[in-house]
Design an enzyme around this catalytic site. Structure first.
Site, mmCIF file in Angstrom:
data_model
loop_
_atom_site.group_PDB
_atom_site.id
_atom_site.type_symbol
_atom_site.label_atom_id
_atom_site.label_comp_id
_atom_site.label_asym_id
_atom_site.label_seq_id
_atom_site.Cartn_x
_atom_site.Cartn_y
_atom_site.Cartn_z
ATOM 1 N N GLN A 136 -4.687 -3.660 -2.802
ATOM 2 C CA GLN A 136 -4.255 -2.708 -3.380
ATOM 3 C C GLN A 136 -4.009 -2.919 -5.020
ATOM 4 O O GLN A 136 -3.854 -2.056 -5.848
ATOM 5 C CB GLN A 136 -2.658 -2.218 -2.874
ATOM 6 N N CYS A 160 -2.496 6.394 9.381
ATOM 7 C CA CYS A 160 -2.532 6.036 10.639
ATOM 8 C C CYS A 160 -3.682 6.464 11.590
ATOM 9 O O CYS A 160 -4.090 7.392 11.160
ATOM 10 C CB CYS A 160 -1.089 6.786 11.367
ATOM 11 N N THR A 203 -26.366 -9.138 9.769
ATOM 12 C CA THR A 203 -27.081 -8.767 8.524
ATOM 13 C C THR A 203 -26.151 -8.116 7.540
ATOM 14 O O THR A 203 -25.396 -7.172 7.862
ATOM 15 C CB THR A 203 -28.234 -7.936 9.207
ATOM 16 N N ASN A 229 0.856 -1.211 -0.105
ATOM 17 C CA ASN A 229 -0.032 0.089 0.142
ATOM 18 C C ASN A 229 0.889 1.122 -0.126
ATOM 19 O O ASN A 229 0.456 2.160 -0.550
ATOM 20 C CB ASN A 229 -0.673 0.003 1.322
ATOM 21 N N SER A 271 -11.092 -4.855 -0.383
ATOM 22 C CA SER A 271 -11.722 -4.012 0.155
ATOM 23 C C SER A 271 -12.594 -3.271 -0.716
ATOM 24 O O SER A 271 -12.046 -2.704 -1.627
ATOM 25 C CB SER A 271 -10.816 -2.870 0.920
ATOM 26 N N HIS A 283 -13.435 0.081 -0.545
ATOM 27 C CA HIS A 283 -13.213 1.500 -0.665
ATOM 28 C C HIS A 283 -12.049 1.894 -1.445
ATOM 29 O O HIS A 283 -11.611 2.874 -1.766
ATOM 30 C CB HIS A 283 -13.364 2.203 0.638
HETATM 31 N N1 PLP Z 1 -4.628 -4.201 3.478
HETATM 32 C C1 PLP Z 1 -4.061 -3.333 2.944
HETATM 33 C C2 PLP Z 1 -2.982 -3.401 1.863
HETATM 34 C C3 PLP Z 1 -4.647 -2.291 2.944
HETATM 35 O O1 PLP Z 1 -3.968 -1.088 2.176
HETATM 36 C C4 PLP Z 1 -5.661 -1.780 3.657
HETATM 37 C C5 PLP Z 1 -6.259 -0.536 3.934
HETATM 38 O O2 PLP Z 1 -5.615 0.224 4.454
HETATM 39 C C6 PLP Z 1 -6.138 -2.926 4.445
HETATM 40 C C7 PLP Z 1 -5.516 -4.086 4.376
HETATM 41 C C8 PLP Z 1 -7.479 -2.687 5.393
HETATM 42 O O3 PLP Z 1 -8.621 -2.503 4.627
HETATM 43 P P1 PLP Z 1 -9.998 -1.935 5.220
HETATM 44 O O4 PLP Z 1 -9.855 -0.461 5.288
HETATM 45 O O5 PLP Z 1 -11.030 -2.436 4.277
HETATM 46 O O6 PLP Z 1 -10.190 -2.551 6.522
#
Ligand code: PLP
Length: 388
Positions: free
Chosen positions: A181, A328, A240, A153, A201, A203
């Site tokens: 990512q 963070c 749910t 990330n 994920s 978002h």
């Molecule tokens: N793994 C990686 C590489 C991420 O960049 C992130 C988000 O910052 C996550 C896991 C965690 O994802 P989530 O925000 O959906 O819990």
């Protein structure tokens, strides 16, 4: 001047199709487990989204479990006991790379039985070190569960997933990858990745926050439910279903899938412009993982004499949102664990800034970023020189 958002690896701006799908689902709320007409309509929305996420990633819809996001997916995936393609399997030890997201480094249900895999100066996992660990565990009649992310990330560095998957398979182990990512940014196919379990994920690909998925390569691979409750998600995850968010997830996955390859090229060209522009102003700037294969949307850099904490605030005041690497929870700039693992000089670690682009990033945004960079660098670097 309009603000410029360049922090897509923290969260992507939501795509229009995702916002519409969320709003439409909110207009007709119902529990997807209810048997009445409204409930069945909600169920249809969830199943349509499941097919869309599956189509983006070459996955079997039956092998997708919706979760509250990749943190939950990662914690759920890391389980010593699981069913692998229908057969019960017990793993004795967890191996993770030193550059994983904290939700993987936390070890899931393995507790502290974790071996850490080192990375090289570009942030790439040592396959030889993995092989040594696998051999040593095999000699002790132990089975390994290995988790290595698809792309980091912070740096965007891509790991040699297929090679890792092969080594793990040959050693009789289980392989999980955090593909947060890469999903929706570059082509990624669950079936071809070789991973037994994959976390994503919503978002990070233009869907809503607070939803994600744990995907198995095989529909008969499953971990014991991490969230136990009403038997939703065919007993794989209680609670749910978040119908509106899942609808947005599906819509974002479809939209991302339609433009995957041209978007990769477009962002790659913008990244080259960013990196050339950074160096045109600060010749000694360092771009992390520059020699590794990287995501096309990510630049992680540092310029001697410039502190990231001050620079990020200066960028923000000039209308540009960038970050120091991983978001963070305290909102403070913490030293990057990824860069520490890559044995980067601590002075450069203090200056590390991440620019990450996405579907709505334009050439004009990049130009504005570079104009502000020139201003920020000139003012902060002079101050650095005065203080020295
Ligand atoms: N793994 C990686 C590489 C991420 O960049 C992130 C988000 O910052 C996550 C896991 C965690 O994802 P989530 O925000 O959906 O819990």
């Amino acid at each position: 001047m309009a603000r410029v958002y360049l922090d897509y690896n923290a969260t992507s701006l939501p795509r229009a199709a995702a916002k519409e799908a969320v709003a439409a689902a909110m207009l007709a709320p119902a529990n997807a487990s209810s048997v009445h007409t409204e409930g069945r309509a909600a169920r249809a929305i969830v199943e349509d989204a499941r097919r869309r996420v599956a189509a983006l990633l070459g996955a079997d819809p039956d092998a997708i479990t919706f979760t509250s996001g990749a943190t939950e997916s990662n914690l759920a995936a890391l389980s010593p006991e699981l069913e692998l393609e229908g057969k019960p399997v017990r793993c004795d030890v967890l191996i993770v790379s030193s550059v994983e997201h904290p939700s993987v480094r936390a070890g899931g249900r393995f507790g502290d039985k974790i071996d850490i895999l080192p990375v090289d100066e570009n942030g790439i996992v040592s396959v030889a070190a993995l092989q040594d660990l696998l051999d040593a565990q095999r000699a002790n009649a132990q089975r390994a569960f290995v988790s290595v992310m698809a792309a980091n990330n912070e740096t965007g560095a891509l790991q040699p997933l297929r090679e890792i998957a092969e080594r793990v398979r040959d050693a009789g182990g289980v392989f999980h990858t955090d593909a947060v990512q890469v999903a929706g940014k570059i082509p990624f196919n669950v079936a071809e990745s070789g991973a037994d379990l994959v976390s994503i994920s919503a978002h990070k690909l233009g869907g809503p926050q607070g939803t994600g998925a744990l995907i198995a390569r095989h529909p008969d691979t499953r971990v014991p439910a991490f969230m136990r409750g009403g038997g939703q998600e065919r007993g794989r995850r209680g609670g749910t279903e978040n119908v509106a968010a899942i609808a947005g997830f599906g819509a974002a996955a479809s939209e991302a899938g339609q433009t995957l390859t041209p978007e990769g090229s477009r962002l790659g060209a913008l990244r080259a412009k960013i990196e050339n522009g950074i160096r045109a102003v600060a010749r000694e700037a360092v771009i992390f993982s520059e020699r590794a294969a990287r995501l096309p949307n990510t630049t992680y850099f540092s310029a001697p004499g410039v502190s990231a904490e001050t620079a990020i605030i200066a960028f923000d005041l000039e209308g540009v949102a960038i970050s120091s690497g991983s978001a963070c929870s305290s909102g403070k700039v913490a030293a990057s664990e990824t860069l520490k693992a890559m044995r980067v000089d601590p002075e450069l670690v203090k200056g590390a800034m991440r620019v990450s682009m996405g579907w709505n990033t334009t050439d004009a945004d990049v130009t504005q970023f570079l104009q502000v960079w020139s201003k920020v660098y000139t003012s902060l670097n002079k101050r650095g020189a005065r203080a020295a």
